[in-house]
Write a protein that holds these residues in place. Structure first.
Motif, PDB file in Angstrom:
ATOM      1  N   LEU A   1       0.698  -1.261  -0.109  1.00 54.98           N
ATOM      2  CA  LEU A   1       0.040  -0.130  -0.020  1.00 54.98           C
ATOM      3  C   LEU A   1       1.011   1.042  -0.026  1.00 54.98           C
ATOM      4  N   ASP A   2       2.071   1.238   0.794  1.00 54.48           N
ATOM      5  CA  ASP A   2       2.992   2.197   0.511  1.00 54.48           C
ATOM      6  C   ASP A   2       3.258   2.625  -0.849  1.00 54.48           C
ATOM      7  N   VAL A   3       3.531   1.556  -1.670  1.00 55.32           N
ATOM      8  CA  VAL A   3       3.979   1.679  -3.020  1.00 55.32           C
ATOM      9  C   VAL A   3       2.812   2.194  -3.987  1.00 55.32           C
ATOM     10  N   ARG A   4       1.637   1.666  -3.551  1.00 56.46           N
ATOM     11  CA  ARG A   4       0.467   2.287  -4.160  1.00 56.46           C
ATOM     12  C   ARG A   4       0.380   3.784  -3.998  1.00 56.46           C
ATOM     13  N   ARG A   5       0.631   4.273  -3.020  1.00 57.06           N
ATOM     14  CA  ARG A   5       0.375   5.560  -2.491  1.00 57.06           C
ATOM     15  C   ARG A   5       1.365   6.433  -3.037  1.00 57.06           C
ATOM     16  N   ALA A   6       2.460   5.706  -3.200  1.00 55.99           N
ATOM     17  CA  ALA A   6       3.662   6.588  -3.979  1.00 55.99           C
ATOM     18  C   ALA A   6       3.619   6.878  -5.469  1.00 55.99           C
ATOM     19  N   LEU A   7       2.930   5.964  -6.096  1.00 56.22           N
ATOM     20  CA  LEU A   7       2.905   5.890  -7.700  1.00 56.22           C
ATOM     21  C   LEU A   7       1.995   6.911  -7.871  1.00 56.22           C
ATOM     22  N   PRO A   8       2.294   7.210  -9.278  1.00 59.54           N
ATOM     23  CA  PRO A   8       1.112   8.108  -9.997  1.00 59.54           C
ATOM     24  C   PRO A   8      -0.370   7.560  -9.831  1.00 59.54           C
ATOM     25  N   PRO A   9      -1.438   8.017 -10.116  1.00 60.31           N
ATOM     26  CA  PRO A   9      -2.698   7.496 -10.139  1.00 60.31           C
ATOM     27  C   PRO A   9      -2.948   6.133 -10.843  1.00 60.31           C
ATOM     28  N   ALA A  10      -3.418   5.090 -10.351  1.00 63.78           N
ATOM     29  CA  ALA A  10      -3.483   3.874 -11.124  1.00 63.78           C
ATOM     30  C   ALA A  10      -4.837   3.225 -11.383  1.00 63.78           C
ATOM     31  N   ILE A  11      -5.223   2.971 -12.388  1.00 61.99           N
ATOM     32  CA  ILE A  11      -6.335   2.516 -13.012  1.00 61.99           C
ATOM     33  C   ILE A  11      -6.051   1.046 -12.939  1.00 61.99           C
ATOM     34  N   GLY A  12      -7.096   0.100 -12.501  1.00 57.26           N
ATOM     35  CA  GLY A  12      -7.108  -1.373 -12.516  1.00 57.26           C
ATOM     36  C   GLY A  12      -7.867  -1.828 -13.568  1.00 57.26           C
ATOM     37  N   VAL A  13      -7.311  -2.754 -14.306  1.00 59.97           N
ATOM     38  CA  VAL A  13      -7.883  -3.561 -15.446  1.00 59.97           C
ATOM     39  C   VAL A  13      -7.537  -5.123 -15.138  1.00 59.97           C
ATOM     40  N   ILE A  14      -8.475  -5.713 -14.971  1.00 55.19           N
ATOM     41  CA  ILE A  14      -8.375  -7.181 -14.488  1.00 55.19           C
ATOM     42  C   ILE A  14      -8.701  -8.320 -15.457  1.00 55.19           C
ATOM     43  N   ASP A  15      -7.746  -9.152 -15.887  1.00 58.22           N
ATOM     44  CA  ASP A  15      -7.993 -10.344 -16.806  1.00 58.22           C
ATOM     45  C   ASP A  15      -8.252 -11.627 -15.613  1.00 58.22           C
ATOM     46  N   GLY A  16      -9.633 -11.713 -15.724  1.00 54.08           N
ATOM     47  CA  GLY A  16     -10.293 -12.733 -15.005  1.00 54.08           C
ATOM     48  C   GLY A  16     -10.745 -13.653 -16.088  1.00 54.08           C
ATOM     49  N   ILE A  17     -10.470 -13.595 -17.286  1.00 58.47           N
ATOM     50  CA  ILE A  17     -11.034 -14.458 -18.391  1.00 58.47           C
ATOM     51  C   ILE A  17     -10.711 -15.693 -18.288  1.00 58.47           C
ATOM     52  N   VAL A  18      -9.674 -16.124 -17.920  1.00 61.94           N
ATOM     53  CA  VAL A  18      -9.166 -17.256 -17.358  1.00 61.94           C
ATOM     54  C   VAL A  18      -8.242 -16.828 -16.057  1.00 61.94           C
ATOM     55  N   ALA A  19      -8.595 -17.294 -15.000  1.00 57.98           N
ATOM     56  CA  ALA A  19      -7.753 -17.017 -13.723  1.00 57.98           C
ATOM     57  C   ALA A  19      -7.039 -18.162 -13.499  1.00 57.98           C
TER      58      ALA A  19
END
Length: 319
Positions: free
Chosen positions: A197-215
């Motif tokens: 979560l520290d890494v997430r907070r330090a990075l530029p704004p992050a959009i999530g895209v998830i590949d759950g077509i085949v998990a």
């Protein structure tokens, strides 16, 4: 969904868009249309000239076709960005070895060829001061992006139980520093989750895209088996997307330590009551039979495991 969160007081408006879409295959152009649909449904626009880091999960050459993000999902995201006039950089930092070699093993190199793109390694570490003390080397290339699109495959995980778009951002930590963090912090409960979560907070704004077509299930993060979930997802908040995926799988915060830590920190996207589902609802997907580790493995990497990985990475460099 709300029953898993009954212990949280107060009302949170449903304001974070989450787009879940039924998608059963990786063929073009249907996948390209599906990726565009979930991005635009979330109101995500990209400006001409915007520097966008497209961050796939390039974890290993071993079982690369399943443990890495499917190359066609990454390609579809990049094609959309190029159509918008943005400047995508596809990059990751495997714990051992180069992103280029993992990309070649999983088919990403070939998939990107027609777009004039290739996978780069997130290098040039710069110190990030951690909330628990100490520092870790975060890629300057990631920090220089205007925005990030975290394009992850939905996977079971032996240490985190489940990983998706938020944990994928940990790949912005350069190379073997990730494994070293496991060795240094793994004995302290919650430290690795706080680090992510520290890494997430330090990075530029992050959009999530998830590949759950085949998990990936019955293992993870590298070895495991395919599970055809038939899901493509997106959100401008990686935590909101991941909380929705937990709902799809019937999980609670007690099951997923990273989710529990995000809630403890009061991060809004982690509360599923904040999600506004603009396409399908989580209950529209059947995850019956998706198997996760009943007991989590220790976070700490043993020195011998680290050395084996380090030697393997060095050998891969010269092959």
């Amino acid at each position: 969904m709300l029953t898993a969160m009954e212990h949280i007081s107060g009302y949170i408006p449903r304001h974070i868009p989450v787009a879940l879409l039924r998608q059963t295959g990786y063929g073009r152009p249907a996948l390209r249309d599906a990726v565009e649909r979930v991005l635009t449904a979330c109101g995500l626009d990209f400006a001409r000239g915007e520097r966008v880091l497209v961050k796939p999960n390039l974890v290993s050459k071993s079982n690369a076709a399943l443990c890495c993000t499917h190359p066609e999902v990454v390609r579809s995201v990049c094609a959309h960005l190029l159509d918008c006039g943005a400047r995508p950089l596809v990059a990751d930092s495997p714990a051992f070895g180069s992103a280029g070699r993992v990309a070649a093993a999983c088919g990403l190199t070939e998939a990107l060829r027609g777009l004039g793109l290739r996978a780069a390694t997130l290098d040039r570490p710069t110190p990030l001061r951690l909330s628990d003390g100490g520092t870790i080397g975060l890629s300057r290339r990631a920090l220089e992006a205007d925005r990030i699109v975290s394009v992850a495959r939905l996977k079971a995980h032996g240490q985190f139980r489940l990983t998706a778009s938020t944990k994928n951002l940990f790949g912005a930590v350069c190379g073997c520093r990730k494994a070293l963090a496991h060795m240094r912090l793994g004995d302290s409960p919650g430290r690795m989750e706080r680090l992510v979560l520290d890494v997430r907070r330090a990075l530029p704004p992050a959009i999530g895209v998830i590949d759950g077509i085949v998990a990936l299930h019955r293992g993870g993060p590298v070895h495991g088996e395919a599970f055809p979930l038939g899901l493509l997802g997106c959100s401008p908040d990686t935590l909101a997307l991941d909380a929705a995926l937990c709902a799809v799988l019937g999980l609670t915060p007690a099951d997923v330590p990273l989710w529990a830590e995000a809630l403890a920190q009061g991060l809004p996207g982690a509360d599923p009551r904040a999600a506004r589902f603009i396409l399908a609802e989580p209950q529209s997907f059947d995850a019956t039979g998706f198997e996760l580790a009943p007991a989590l493995s220790p976070m700490r990497f043993e020195p011998l495991r680290f050395m084996r990985g380090r030697v393997k990475g060095l050998l891969d460099t010269f092959r």
